[in-house]
Design an enzyme around this catalytic site. Sequence first.
Site, PDB file in Angstrom:
ATOM      1  N   ILE A 159       0.785  -1.128   0.022  1.00 17.78           N
ATOM      2  CA  ILE A 159       0.120   0.031   0.149  1.00 17.78           C
ATOM      3  C   ILE A 159       1.090   1.083   0.002  1.00 17.78           C
ATOM      4  O   ILE A 159       0.496   2.263  -0.631  1.00 17.78           O
ATOM      5  CB  ILE A 159      -1.138   0.082   1.147  1.00 17.78           C
ATOM      6  CG1 ILE A 159      -1.909   0.909   1.001  1.00 17.78           C
ATOM      7  CG2 ILE A 159      -0.230   0.369   2.579  1.00 17.78           C
ATOM      8  CD1 ILE A 159      -2.948   0.809  -0.222  1.00 17.78           C
TER       9      ILE A 159
ATOM     10  N   SER B 112      11.949   1.413   7.537  1.00 21.42           N
ATOM     11  CA  SER B 112      11.421  -0.032   7.193  1.00 21.42           C
ATOM     12  C   SER B 112      12.626  -0.935   7.640  1.00 21.42           C
ATOM     13  O   SER B 112      13.808  -0.666   7.065  1.00 21.42           O
ATOM     14  CB  SER B 112      11.058  -0.095   5.690  1.00 21.42           C
ATOM     15  OG  SER B 112      10.883  -1.362   5.451  1.00 21.42           O
ATOM     16  N   ARG B 113      12.314  -1.965   8.047  1.00 16.69           N
ATOM     17  CA  ARG B 113      13.497  -3.046   8.308  1.00 16.69           C
ATOM     18  C   ARG B 113      13.751  -3.764   7.137  1.00 16.69           C
ATOM     19  O   ARG B 113      14.866  -4.382   7.010  1.00 16.69           O
ATOM     20  CB  ARG B 113      12.835  -4.081   9.619  1.00 16.69           C
ATOM     21  CG  ARG B 113      12.814  -3.602  10.821  1.00 16.69           C
ATOM     22  CD  ARG B 113      12.601  -4.389  11.819  1.00 16.69           C
ATOM     23  NE  ARG B 113      12.259  -3.798  13.179  1.00 16.69           N
ATOM     24  CZ  ARG B 113      13.024  -3.587  13.973  1.00 16.69           C
ATOM     25  NH1 ARG B 113      14.376  -3.592  13.795  1.00 16.69           N
ATOM     26  NH2 ARG B 113      12.721  -3.000  15.159  1.00 16.69           N
TER      27      ARG B 113
ATOM     28  N   LYS C 269      -5.732   2.886   7.571  1.00 16.37           N
ATOM     29  CA  LYS C 269      -6.652   2.358   8.063  1.00 16.37           C
ATOM     30  C   LYS C 269      -6.411   0.848   8.444  1.00 16.37           C
ATOM     31  O   LYS C 269      -5.609   0.087   7.820  1.00 16.37           O
ATOM     32  CB  LYS C 269      -8.068   2.353   7.133  1.00 16.37           C
ATOM     33  CG  LYS C 269      -7.687   1.603   5.833  1.00 16.37           C
ATOM     34  CD  LYS C 269      -8.395   0.058   5.979  1.00 16.37           C
ATOM     35  CE  LYS C 269      -7.993  -0.615   4.578  1.00 16.37           C
ATOM     36  NZ  LYS C 269      -8.416  -1.910   4.828  1.00 16.37           N
TER      37      LYS C 269
ATOM     38  N   ASP D 103     -10.638  -6.394   7.479  1.00 13.26           N
ATOM     39  CA  ASP D 103      -9.638  -5.540   6.927  1.00 13.26           C
ATOM     40  C   ASP D 103     -10.195  -4.919   5.674  1.00 13.26           C
ATOM     41  O   ASP D 103     -10.058  -3.559   5.373  1.00 13.26           O
ATOM     42  CB  ASP D 103      -8.389  -6.287   6.469  1.00 13.26           C
ATOM     43  CG  ASP D 103      -7.225  -5.474   5.823  1.00 13.26           C
ATOM     44  OD1 ASP D 103      -6.503  -4.690   6.751  1.00 13.26           O
ATOM     45  OD2 ASP D 103      -7.190  -5.578   4.716  1.00 13.26           O
TER      46      ASP D 103
END
Length: 307
Positions: free
Chosen positions: A14, A36-37, A90, A168
């Site tokens: 996303i 971000s890992r 969201k 979701d």
Amino acid sequence: MMAVRIGLVGLGKIARDQHVPVLNASPDFTLTAIASRNAALEGTAHFATLEAMLEGQPDLEAVALCQPPQVRFEAAKAALRAGKHVFLEKPPGATLSEVKLLADIARAAGVTLFASWHSRYAPGVEPARVWLAGRRLRGVTIHWKEDVRHWHPGQDWIWEPGGMGVFDPGINALSIATHILPPFFLRDAVLEVPSNRAAPIAATLDAVTEEGVPVRAEFDWRQTGPQSWTILIETEDGPVRLEKGGAELYIGDVAQPLPPEAEYRGLYDRFAALIAAGESDVDVAPLRQVADAYLSGRRVSVDPFEA
């Protein structure tokens, strides 16, 4: 207002499909850093964690959080207490209580908190709301059915507590319904939960408005072939139908002219306006509908599901 320097936390599908291109094209924001890992974005400062990003980019003004909802509270709390405006993907959190606490923290810190609901910015949604205003409703039917293997391949977090399962995507339908319909409340719900999972793969909700208008929603993650994202509203003046998640609007059987899809551009325009006005927007109505379904719905065990 000068462009707001924003960092993005989480660089999954996303974020890559929606957040990054919209931010790169926005006159209101400058994408300054990524946390971000497991992924990085060429040409943008990269950090493994939000904490490292906040320390390494002290002039950052805002943060957009795109991680799973189960871990979003701690990240949002840290960003708000660091004086950053926060955009929540969201759903805004795993529970209503944590979102309420985040709103309190944002207020105390004097920064903006935005609980985003992207489906409300589909091109047909606002015209539908305007057309429905003042009209008498007779009934509402929602079909939100899709293939979880296509949209969430290998994502185990959605089946864990707080991951919401079929809600979701279903919460997208509820975000539209709570925006365009009179207030409604749950009367009955059935949640179909795979025997090897903690979250439902399908759900049926039966709600009603204060005036007694029935609102029925059917969510299912097992649908293959064409996907269904439809809201049909029967009124005394005829039907209104939103198709393709709100990308298409029909009044009667007549397709209405609509602008191109620009959901995330609408979200970031709203976020910029809130920052400029020193305000927050933390609407939890869609999440409350999901919480009510979990609270009073009947759970039915169904066949195991393997991704």
